[in-house]
Design an enzyme around this catalytic site. Structure first.
Site, mmCIF file in Angstrom:
data_model
loop_
_atom_site.group_PDB
_atom_site.id
_atom_site.type_symbol
_atom_site.label_atom_id
_atom_site.label_comp_id
_atom_site.label_asym_id
_atom_site.label_seq_id
_atom_site.Cartn_x
_atom_site.Cartn_y
_atom_site.Cartn_z
ATOM 1 N N TYR A 4 -1.942 -0.468 10.627
ATOM 2 C CA TYR A 4 -2.079 -0.953 9.239
ATOM 3 C C TYR A 4 -0.797 -0.648 8.460
ATOM 4 C CZ TYR A 4 -3.881 -1.240 4.407
ATOM 5 O OH TYR A 4 -4.075 -1.543 3.073
ATOM 6 N N SER A 35 0.868 -1.189 0.000
ATOM 7 C CA SER A 35 0.000 0.000 0.000
ATOM 8 C C SER A 35 0.894 1.226 0.000
ATOM 9 C CB SER A 35 -0.856 -0.008 1.269
ATOM 10 O OG SER A 35 -1.519 1.225 1.452
HETATM 11 P P1 NDP Z 1 -11.315 -6.208 -0.470
HETATM 12 O O1 NDP Z 1 -11.834 -6.122 0.922
HETATM 13 O O2 NDP Z 1 -12.262 -6.026 -1.592
HETATM 14 O O3 NDP Z 1 -10.553 -7.589 -0.684
HETATM 15 C C1 NDP Z 1 -9.816 -8.218 0.333
HETATM 16 C C2 NDP Z 1 -9.690 -9.679 -0.007
HETATM 17 O O4 NDP Z 1 -8.926 -10.328 1.013
HETATM 18 C C3 NDP Z 1 -11.032 -10.381 -0.066
HETATM 19 O O5 NDP Z 1 -11.066 -11.191 -1.202
HETATM 20 C C4 NDP Z 1 -11.065 -11.224 1.196
HETATM 21 O O6 NDP Z 1 -11.763 -12.441 0.933
HETATM 22 C C5 NDP Z 1 -9.574 -11.515 1.368
HETATM 23 N N1 NDP Z 1 -9.257 -11.913 2.735
HETATM 24 C C6 NDP Z 1 -9.419 -11.227 3.884
HETATM 25 N N2 NDP Z 1 -9.053 -11.967 4.947
HETATM 26 C C7 NDP Z 1 -8.644 -13.164 4.441
HETATM 27 C C8 NDP Z 1 -8.159 -14.350 5.023
HETATM 28 N N3 NDP Z 1 -8.012 -14.481 6.351
HETATM 29 N N4 NDP Z 1 -7.848 -15.399 4.211
HETATM 30 C C9 NDP Z 1 -8.002 -15.284 2.888
HETATM 31 N N5 NDP Z 1 -8.449 -14.184 2.267
HETATM 32 C C10 NDP Z 1 -8.775 -13.134 3.046
HETATM 33 O O7 NDP Z 1 -10.145 -5.127 -0.540
HETATM 34 P P2 NDP Z 1 -9.044 -4.771 -1.646
HETATM 35 O O8 NDP Z 1 -9.282 -5.449 -2.912
HETATM 36 O O9 NDP Z 1 -8.930 -3.308 -1.623
HETATM 37 O O10 NDP Z 1 -7.738 -5.340 -0.925
HETATM 38 C C11 NDP Z 1 -6.775 -6.142 -1.560
HETATM 39 C C12 NDP Z 1 -5.391 -5.763 -1.070
HETATM 40 O O11 NDP Z 1 -5.087 -4.451 -1.503
HETATM 41 C C13 NDP Z 1 -5.237 -5.753 0.455
HETATM 42 O O12 NDP Z 1 -4.003 -6.342 0.798
HETATM 43 C C14 NDP Z 1 -5.231 -4.271 0.791
HETATM 44 O O13 NDP Z 1 -4.539 -4.002 1.982
HETATM 45 C C15 NDP Z 1 -4.541 -3.710 -0.437
HETATM 46 N N6 NDP Z 1 -4.760 -2.281 -0.663
HETATM 47 C C16 NDP Z 1 -6.015 -1.788 -0.910
HETATM 48 C C17 NDP Z 1 -6.211 -0.424 -1.054
HETATM 49 C C18 NDP Z 1 -7.568 0.172 -1.255
HETATM 50 O O14 NDP Z 1 -7.690 1.427 -1.183
HETATM 51 N N7 NDP Z 1 -8.618 -0.603 -1.522
HETATM 52 C C19 NDP Z 1 -5.076 0.517 -1.017
HETATM 53 C C20 NDP Z 1 -3.808 -0.123 -0.773
HETATM 54 C C21 NDP Z 1 -3.671 -1.457 -0.618
HETATM 55 P P3 NDP Z 1 -12.685 -13.250 1.957
HETATM 56 O O15 NDP Z 1 -13.304 -12.252 2.892
HETATM 57 O O16 NDP Z 1 -13.671 -13.936 1.067
HETATM 58 O O17 NDP Z 1 -11.747 -14.210 2.618
#
Ligand code: NDP
Length: 248
Positions: A156, A142
């Site tokens: 975070y 991030s």
């Molecule tokens: P979402 O919340 O849409 O996606 C997060 C994903 O992580 C989901 O598919 C969720 O699936 C999965 N997840 C969460 N916990 C677990 C777990 N214990 N095991 C397996 N899968 C898990 O958010 P984003 O797409 O935004 O996030 C994706 C990445 O991008 C993250 O690492 C986030 O920190 C990073 N990011 C996002 C930003 C933003 O502004 N959106 C900015 C910077 C970085 P499920 O709940 O089905 O398990």
């Protein structure tokens, strides 16, 4: 011929947002993809769409905080598709709050998913990649992995700084094994990520970004695709992407 024909990619956190868009993008480039997350029904919809477009895809229900499930995910790629070329460590949570409010369960969850989950899958994938003579690890950090601000994001940011540090360590450890490492650092992206924040103050301070035109998940998927489709001699180590109007 598509650029990733014959390659196998595992994407964690593929049930929504950046992971989902990345799975579609890599499948469109010809990769066989294993899409992993906890929400089975969301993965089923993604599988249907990718198969509908002629792609090769398998869903794997996996909680990356469980080491044996994380190892099982990599094993599934090897068992079903014979190899693993690309691992996108995307699963993550962002439970913003200031320290001092006793939200230690949320800090633990962030480090468990964002850091330990990434290490578990990576640990298993390295072995499989070494056996094959190479591979590519893509870690989603991030902007918070490079910058710390006052908006309740210290813990975070700590987890995402860890992702950047671990990625650079992996790059140096694995260069002789022909395993490339890319860390991607998105700014604000329109996904479900912020909906899990429980702290009211943190929700409010994030609201300040809402008047901006923020990124779409596809914008980050394009960066992943760029990194993994370069010639083998090219190692794209780091990409930081902000919405044009995001100040910090
Ligand atoms: P979402 O919340 O849409 O996606 C997060 C994903 O992580 C989901 O598919 C969720 O699936 C999965 N997840 C969460 N916990 C677990 C777990 N214990 N095991 C397996 N899968 C898990 O958010 P984003 O797409 O935004 O996030 C994706 C990445 O991008 C993250 O690492 C986030 O920190 C990073 N990011 C996002 C930003 C933003 O502004 N959106 C900015 C910077 C970085 P499920 O709940 O089905 O398990």
């Amino acid at each position: 011929m598509a650029k990733l024909d014959g390659k196998v990619a595992v994407i964690t956190g593929a049930s929504s947002g950046i992971g989902e868009a990345t799975a579609e993008a890599l499948a469109a480039e010809g990769a066989a993809v294993i899409v992993a997350a906890r929400r089975e029904e969301r993965l089923a919809g993604l599988v249907e769409r990718i198969e509908g477009g002629g792609g090769r895809v398998l869903a794997a229900v996996c909680d990356v905080t469980d080491e044996s499930q994380a190892h099982g995910l990599i094993q599934k790629a090897v068992d079903e598709f014979g190899r693993i070329d690309i691992l996108v460590n995307n699963a993550g949570v962002m439970l913003l709050s200031n320290v001092g409010k006793g939200l230690s369960d949320e800090w633990r969850r962030m480090f468990d998913v964002n850091v330990m989950g990434l290490l578990y899958t990576t640990d298993a994938a390295i072995e499989a990649m070494k056996r094959r003579g190479g591979g590519h690890l893509v870690n989603i950090s991030s902007v918070a992995g490079r910058k710390v601000t006052r908006d309740s994001s210290g813990v975070y940011a700590g987890s995402k700084h860890a992702v950047v540090a671990i990625s650079e360590g992996l790059r140096q450890e694995l260069l002789e094994d022909n395993i490339r490492v890319t860390v991607i650092e998105p700014g604000a992206v329109e996904t479900e990520l912020a909906t899990h924040i429980t702290d009211e103050d943190a929700r409010e301070s994030l609201g300040g970004l809402l008047h901006l035109e923020i990124l779409q998940a596809e914008d980050i998927a394009n960066a992943v695709t760029y990194a993994v489709t370069q010639p083998e001699r090219v190692s794209v180590n780091e990409i930081l992407i902000r919405p044009t109007q995001q100040p910090v």
